[in-house]
Design an enzyme around this catalytic site. Sequence first.
Site: not given
Ligand code: AMP
Ligand code: MG
Length: 513
Positions: A123, A180, A249-250, A259
């Site tokens: 997180g 999204r 999702d992006n 993102d």
């Molecule tokens: P992203 O690659 O940033 O678009 O994230 C893709 C998914 O992974 C989303 O659901 C984010 O909330 C989750 N996510 C990315 N990094 C973390 C992290 N460090 N802790 C928890 N969830 C994460």
């Molecule tokens: Mg994302």
Amino acid sequence: MAPFPFDNSYARDLRGFYVAWQPVAVPAPRLLYLNHELAAELGLDVAALAGPDGVSVLAGNAVPEGAEPIAQAYAGHQFGGFSPQLGDGRALLLGEVIDRRGGRRDIAFKGSGRTPFSRGGDGKAAVGPMLREVLIGEAMHALGIPSTRALAVVATGEPVFREQALPGAVLTRVAASHLRVGTFEFFAARGDVERLRQLADYTIARHDPALSGAPDRYLGLLRAVAARQATLVAQWMNVGFIHGVMNTDNMTISGETIDYGPCAFIEAYDPRAVFSSIDHGGRYAFGNQPAIARWNLARFAETLLPLAADRDDEAALKRAVADATEVIDAFPGLFDSALREGQRAKLGLTLRPAADAAADAATDAALADDWLALLARAGADFTLAWRRLADAAAGDEVPLRALFGDPGAADAWLARWRARCAVDDAAAAGAGGASVAAIERASRMRRANPFVIPRNHRVEQALAAASDHGELEPFERLLAALRRPFEQAPELAAYGEPAPLEVTAGYRTFCGT
Ligand code: AMP
Ligand code: MG
């Protein structure tokens, strides 16, 4: 204190679409960055935000009055495979404010601790990737490209553990919304038509209010999102931006870029360019972005089908599929006209009216394609080549020729381009002669072709200094340069230089985790 005049429509209108959640407190918040211009746009008190109480809010240590922090649910196709549950795993929507122009904007944290959607993740976020969001988001904004923007970055005073221990940070992100394609996929995948309808109507009220109440509003929403994404991706292509992780999702419904993880700007022009360390198949390569946008829109269209027709009404369903297919099939055309319009401005050309416009458009498309082919063959720097074409328009071809191994490589093309410029000038004759036309063209081109982009080596230098040594000056200087992308002042010269070839060849980007 009440630093934000919150009005939280998502929390209020979409119960069951999120989990109410609190940010995790951090030990030693320190403000690294505050976006004064954006704060003013939002009508916020900059001095209060920068003070101890403000920083405590921006760190997630104090939840401000009126905030209703929530972790939003969403799903997504990641590299083509469907994940039915992603959601805000390290983000929280604090609430929404109405900006000075009457626009509703999300205020959200990234890196504010674990949530029910965190899966295996911690997180958290690190200083480097969060300052990277600042740099690239502000660069995009200055380039006139719709983008989410960073309001603030606060160092937390605690380490986050990746391949190594890194200083932690919380980013405050401002977005037209965080809706999204993946938000729709979450409810579509569960067959929850009621919530899907509620979500679509909320989205329409927020982003396309003119469609509210219309009988074919869901098809209208699809059309509107397709139009926004077509112009957005065309803008990316015209500045050489590679998003790097165009998962559904992006992809926003608002049409903002979101993102900034493994993104990069292209240097030597190559449509196959990929920098992301996890994009082994080149799915999100530079030249694939329009096709991926269309693929994502098809996933979006599928989520809307249950709203357009009852499952048992075969005829209606068939019609809905045909309507949606028509929109998806029209996407390449929409993208192409947005791309061509941008290219025409970059080439310093205009369309003559009526009868001649079609002929001009065909000539200009061929000119743009052949120019890009020329750059690809020579491995010329994309940004500098366009910029130096403006110098050529002003009468100096020397800097442009220097970008090609064979200085005569562009001669035949330049002759064709000059002939086309002459057609424009003849149509506008009487405005003051050829030299005035040339100067005007060059100055128009310098407003369409940036000199300063976030060069990958400059970004890495700035982030390394901040993250490894707590040294923010390189970040601040780079940010100041990125805010003036169309200027070519002497003090900006270093920011316009490409990375040494060996740096670009080995350049790898990572998701901001
Ligand atoms: P992203 O690659 O940033 O678009 O994230 C893709 C998914 O992974 C989303 O659901 C984010 O909330 C989750 N996510 C990315 N990094 C973390 C992290 N460090 N802790 C928890 N969830 C994460
Ligand atoms: Mg994302």
